[in-house]
Motif scaffolding. Structure first.
Motif, mmCIF file in Angstrom:
data_model
loop_
_atom_site.group_PDB
_atom_site.id
_atom_site.type_symbol
_atom_site.label_atom_id
_atom_site.label_comp_id
_atom_site.label_asym_id
_atom_site.label_seq_id
_atom_site.Cartn_x
_atom_site.Cartn_y
_atom_site.Cartn_z
ATOM 1 N N UNK A 102 12.110 31.234 -93.153
ATOM 2 C CA UNK A 102 11.411 31.839 -94.291
ATOM 3 C C UNK A 102 10.684 33.107 -93.875
ATOM 4 N N UNK A 103 10.065 33.090 -92.685
ATOM 5 C CA UNK A 103 9.402 34.302 -92.176
ATOM 6 C C UNK A 103 10.421 35.421 -91.999
ATOM 7 N N UNK A 104 11.600 35.066 -91.501
ATOM 8 C CA UNK A 104 12.643 36.076 -91.295
ATOM 9 C C UNK A 104 13.107 36.655 -92.628
ATOM 10 N N UNK A 105 13.285 35.799 -93.619
ATOM 11 C CA UNK A 105 13.688 36.273 -94.944
ATOM 12 C C UNK A 105 12.645 37.219 -95.533
ATOM 13 N N UNK A 106 11.384 36.872 -95.358
ATOM 14 C CA UNK A 106 10.312 37.710 -95.880
ATOM 15 C C UNK A 106 10.293 39.065 -95.177
ATOM 16 N N UNK A 107 10.517 39.066 -93.860
ATOM 17 C CA UNK A 107 10.571 40.324 -93.109
ATOM 18 C C UNK A 107 11.735 41.187 -93.611
ATOM 19 N N UNK A 108 12.898 40.558 -93.832
ATOM 20 C CA UNK A 108 14.062 41.301 -94.335
ATOM 21 C C UNK A 108 13.763 41.873 -95.722
ATOM 22 N N UNK A 109 13.093 41.102 -96.565
ATOM 23 C CA UNK A 109 12.783 41.579 -97.915
ATOM 24 C C UNK A 109 11.863 42.794 -97.877
ATOM 25 N N UNK A 110 10.886 42.770 -96.994
ATOM 26 C CA UNK A 110 9.907 43.862 -96.914
ATOM 27 C C UNK A 110 10.463 45.108 -96.247
ATOM 28 N N UNK A 111 11.242 44.911 -95.163
ATOM 29 C CA UNK A 111 11.639 46.048 -94.330
ATOM 30 C C UNK A 111 13.119 46.403 -94.413
ATOM 31 N N UNK A 112 13.927 45.502 -94.953
ATOM 32 C CA UNK A 112 15.333 45.806 -95.098
ATOM 33 C C UNK A 112 16.160 45.651 -93.836
ATOM 34 N N UNK A 113 15.576 45.094 -92.788
ATOM 35 C CA UNK A 113 16.306 44.892 -91.525
ATOM 36 C C UNK A 113 15.694 43.717 -90.772
ATOM 37 N N UNK A 114 16.269 43.426 -89.603
ATOM 38 C CA UNK A 114 15.822 42.276 -88.812
ATOM 39 C C UNK A 114 15.142 42.695 -87.506
ATOM 40 N N UNK A 115 14.860 43.962 -87.359
ATOM 41 C CA UNK A 115 14.206 44.448 -86.143
ATOM 42 C C UNK A 115 12.704 44.238 -86.248
ATOM 43 N N UNK A 116 12.111 43.574 -85.257
ATOM 44 C CA UNK A 116 10.676 43.317 -85.249
ATOM 45 C C UNK A 116 10.019 44.379 -84.373
#
Length: 207
Positions: A77-91
Protein backbone atom coordinates in the motif's frame (compact mmCIF):
# COMPACT_ATOMS: atom_id res chain seq x y z
CA UNK A 1 9.92 -45.24 12.61
CA UNK A 2 6.77 -43.50 11.38
CA UNK A 3 7.19 -40.73 13.98
CA UNK A 4 10.87 -40.22 13.09
CA UNK A 5 9.97 -40.04 9.40
CA UNK A 6 7.23 -37.51 10.13
CA UNK A 7 9.66 -35.28 11.98
CA UNK A 8 12.17 -35.51 9.14
CA UNK A 9 9.48 -34.34 6.74
CA UNK A 10 8.48 -31.54 9.10
CA UNK A 11 12.10 -30.40 9.46
CA UNK A 12 12.41 -30.22 5.69
CA UNK A 13 9.14 -28.30 5.47
CA UNK A 14 10.24 -25.78 8.07
CA UNK A 15 13.54 -25.22 6.26
CA UNK A 16 11.83 -24.67 2.92
CA UNK A 17 9.33 -22.23 4.40
CA UNK A 18 11.99 -20.22 6.19
CA UNK A 19 14.01 -19.89 2.98
CA UNK A 20 11.05 -19.18 0.71
CA UNK A 21 8.33 -16.61 0.42
CA UNK A 22 6.07 -17.25 3.42
CA UNK A 23 2.91 -16.75 1.38
CA UNK A 24 3.29 -19.99 -0.56
CA UNK A 25 2.31 -22.43 2.16
CA UNK A 26 -0.70 -23.57 4.08
CA UNK A 27 0.82 -22.13 7.27
CA UNK A 28 0.82 -18.58 5.92
CA UNK A 29 -2.51 -17.95 7.67
CA UNK A 30 -2.69 -16.91 11.26
CA UNK A 31 -4.31 -19.73 13.32
CA UNK A 32 -6.61 -17.24 15.06
CA UNK A 33 -7.96 -16.09 11.68
CA UNK A 34 -8.59 -19.70 10.67
CA UNK A 35 -10.44 -20.39 13.97
CA UNK A 36 -9.17 -23.98 13.82
CA UNK A 37 -6.09 -25.64 15.17
CA UNK A 38 -3.21 -25.37 12.66
CA UNK A 39 -2.63 -29.09 13.20
CA UNK A 40 -5.98 -29.85 11.56
CA UNK A 41 -4.59 -28.46 8.32
CA UNK A 42 -2.30 -31.47 8.13
CA UNK A 43 -4.68 -34.23 9.18
CA UNK A 44 -6.36 -35.42 12.34
CA UNK A 45 -3.37 -37.29 13.75
CA UNK A 46 -0.61 -34.95 12.66
CA UNK A 47 -0.08 -33.27 16.03
CA UNK A 48 0.32 -36.49 17.96
CA UNK A 49 2.96 -37.75 15.54
CA UNK A 50 5.48 -34.94 15.94
CA UNK A 51 7.80 -34.02 18.77
CA UNK A 52 6.82 -31.15 21.12
CA UNK A 53 9.75 -29.03 19.91
CA UNK A 54 8.59 -29.46 16.31
CA UNK A 55 5.01 -28.58 17.31
CA UNK A 56 6.25 -25.36 18.83
CA UNK A 57 8.35 -24.54 15.74
CA UNK A 58 5.44 -25.05 13.38
CA UNK A 59 3.05 -23.00 15.50
CA UNK A 60 5.61 -20.18 15.75
CA UNK A 61 6.04 -20.27 11.99
CA UNK A 62 2.28 -20.07 11.50
CA UNK A 63 2.09 -16.93 13.63
CA UNK A 64 5.18 -15.32 12.10
CA UNK A 65 3.95 -16.02 8.58
CA UNK A 66 0.66 -14.32 9.35
CA UNK A 67 2.45 -11.22 10.61
CA UNK A 68 4.79 -11.23 7.61
CA UNK A 69 1.87 -11.43 5.21
CA UNK A 70 0.10 -8.50 6.88
CA UNK A 71 3.30 -6.47 6.82
CA UNK A 72 3.86 -7.26 3.14
CA UNK A 73 0.47 -5.87 2.14
CA UNK A 74 1.06 -2.78 4.27
CA UNK A 75 4.28 -2.10 2.37
CA UNK A 76 2.49 -2.72 -0.92
CA UNK A 77 0.00 0.00 0.00
CA UNK A 78 2.88 2.38 0.77
CA UNK A 79 4.36 1.58 -2.64
CA UNK A 80 1.04 2.23 -4.38
CA UNK A 81 0.71 5.56 -2.60
CA UNK A 82 4.26 6.54 -3.62
CA UNK A 83 3.48 5.63 -7.26
CA UNK A 84 0.27 7.67 -7.13
CA UNK A 85 2.05 10.76 -5.80
CA UNK A 86 5.26 10.63 -7.83
CA UNK A 87 4.45 8.54 -10.88
CA UNK A 88 7.43 6.20 -10.42
CA UNK A 89 8.97 3.67 -8.03
CA UNK A 90 12.26 5.44 -7.31
CA UNK A 91 12.67 6.35 -3.63
CA UNK A 92 14.74 9.53 -3.55
CA UNK A 93 14.37 10.67 0.08
CA UNK A 94 16.25 9.26 3.06
CA UNK A 95 13.76 9.55 5.92
CA UNK A 96 13.03 6.44 7.98
CA UNK A 97 9.85 5.39 6.15
CA UNK A 98 11.43 5.91 2.73
CA UNK A 99 14.40 3.78 3.70
CA UNK A 100 12.06 0.99 4.82
CA UNK A 101 10.21 1.13 1.51
CA UNK A 102 13.46 1.21 -0.47
CA UNK A 103 14.75 -1.86 1.38
CA UNK A 104 11.43 -3.63 0.87
CA UNK A 105 11.58 -2.95 -2.88
CA UNK A 106 15.13 -4.34 -2.95
CA UNK A 107 13.96 -7.54 -1.23
CA UNK A 108 11.09 -8.05 -3.68
CA UNK A 109 13.46 -7.71 -6.64
CA UNK A 110 15.95 -10.05 -5.02
CA UNK A 111 13.28 -12.69 -4.37
CA UNK A 112 12.04 -12.31 -7.93
CA UNK A 113 15.54 -12.85 -9.34
CA UNK A 114 16.06 -16.06 -7.36
CA UNK A 115 12.49 -17.25 -8.06
CA UNK A 116 11.42 -17.06 -4.41
CA UNK A 117 8.59 -14.55 -4.85
CA UNK A 118 5.19 -16.23 -4.84
CA UNK A 119 2.97 -16.06 -7.91
CA UNK A 120 0.33 -14.20 -5.89
CA UNK A 121 2.77 -11.47 -4.92
CA UNK A 122 4.20 -11.23 -8.43
CA UNK A 123 0.68 -10.59 -9.71
CA UNK A 124 0.01 -7.96 -7.04
CA UNK A 125 3.15 -6.08 -8.11
CA UNK A 126 2.60 -6.61 -11.83
CA UNK A 127 -0.84 -4.96 -11.60
CA UNK A 128 0.82 -1.65 -10.69
CA UNK A 129 3.52 -2.08 -13.39
CA UNK A 130 6.24 -2.60 -10.81
CA UNK A 131 9.66 -2.96 -12.54
CA UNK A 132 11.09 -6.21 -11.21
CA UNK A 133 14.53 -5.23 -12.49
CA UNK A 134 16.29 -2.25 -10.94
CA UNK A 135 15.69 0.74 -13.22
CA UNK A 136 19.02 2.31 -12.26
CA UNK A 137 20.90 -0.84 -13.18
CA UNK A 138 19.22 -0.98 -16.60
CA UNK A 139 19.83 2.73 -17.16
CA UNK A 140 23.53 2.49 -16.28
CA UNK A 141 23.94 -0.57 -18.47
CA UNK A 142 22.42 1.23 -21.48
CA UNK A 143 24.47 4.36 -20.83
CA UNK A 144 27.69 2.35 -20.70
CA UNK A 145 26.89 0.78 -24.08
CA UNK A 146 26.20 4.22 -25.56
CA UNK A 147 29.41 5.67 -24.20
CA UNK A 148 31.46 2.74 -25.52
CA UNK A 149 29.96 3.19 -28.98
CA UNK A 150 30.47 6.96 -28.97
CA UNK A 151 34.12 6.58 -27.95
CA UNK A 152 34.74 4.41 -31.04
CA UNK A 153 33.22 6.87 -33.51
CA UNK A 154 35.79 8.72 -35.69
CA UNK A 155 36.46 12.32 -34.72
CA UNK A 156 34.15 14.81 -36.41
CA UNK A 157 31.38 12.27 -36.97
CA UNK A 158 28.08 12.83 -35.16
CA UNK A 159 27.15 9.41 -33.73
CA UNK A 160 23.56 10.50 -33.10
CA UNK A 161 22.77 11.58 -36.64
CA UNK A 162 24.68 9.22 -38.92
CA UNK A 163 23.37 5.85 -37.70
CA UNK A 164 26.56 5.09 -35.80
CA UNK A 165 24.61 3.61 -32.87
CA UNK A 166 22.46 0.48 -32.81
CA UNK A 167 18.80 1.42 -33.06
CA UNK A 168 18.00 0.37 -29.47
CA UNK A 169 20.78 2.60 -28.09
CA UNK A 170 19.77 5.54 -30.27
CA UNK A 171 16.24 5.11 -28.97
CA UNK A 172 17.58 5.13 -25.41
CA UNK A 173 19.44 8.43 -26.04
CA UNK A 174 16.38 10.03 -27.63
CA UNK A 175 14.28 8.96 -24.66
CA UNK A 176 16.72 10.68 -22.30
CA UNK A 177 16.44 13.87 -24.30
CA UNK A 178 12.63 13.74 -24.25
CA UNK A 179 12.53 13.14 -20.48
CA UNK A 180 15.46 15.41 -19.61
CA UNK A 181 13.52 17.37 -16.99
CA UNK A 182 12.69 14.15 -15.12
CA UNK A 183 16.24 12.81 -14.96
CA UNK A 184 18.30 12.97 -11.80
CA UNK A 185 21.27 15.39 -11.64
CA UNK A 186 23.60 12.40 -11.66
CA UNK A 187 22.04 11.03 -14.87
CA UNK A 188 22.22 14.42 -16.56
CA UNK A 189 25.86 14.77 -15.66
CA UNK A 190 26.68 11.37 -17.12
CA UNK A 191 24.83 12.16 -20.36
CA UNK A 192 26.67 15.46 -20.72
CA UNK A 193 29.92 13.53 -20.58
CA UNK A 194 29.01 12.17 -24.04
CA UNK A 195 30.31 15.44 -25.42
CA UNK A 196 29.44 18.17 -27.89
CA UNK A 197 27.26 16.05 -30.15
CA UNK A 198 24.94 15.18 -27.30
CA UNK A 199 24.66 18.88 -26.40
CA UNK A 200 23.60 19.57 -30.00
CA UNK A 201 20.98 16.85 -29.81
CA UNK A 202 19.70 18.22 -26.51
CA UNK A 203 19.55 21.82 -27.73
CA UNK A 204 17.45 20.82 -30.77
CA UNK A 205 14.81 19.29 -28.55
CA UNK A 206 14.79 22.10 -25.98
CA UNK A 207 14.86 25.16 -28.19
Amino acid sequence: MRMVRMNQVLSSLLLVLMLSDSSVSFVSFHPVQLKVSPWNLCGRHFKSDIFPASQHSLLSLCMRSGRDSTRWYEMLQHLKEHKRKHGHFTIQTDDEESLKLRNWIFRQRHKYRINMLSEERREELAVIDFPFHDERFEWNKNFKHVKDCVSNVPEGVDPFEENMLPSELLEFVQEQVRTWDKLSPHQRQKLKSLGLHFYKLLSKDHV
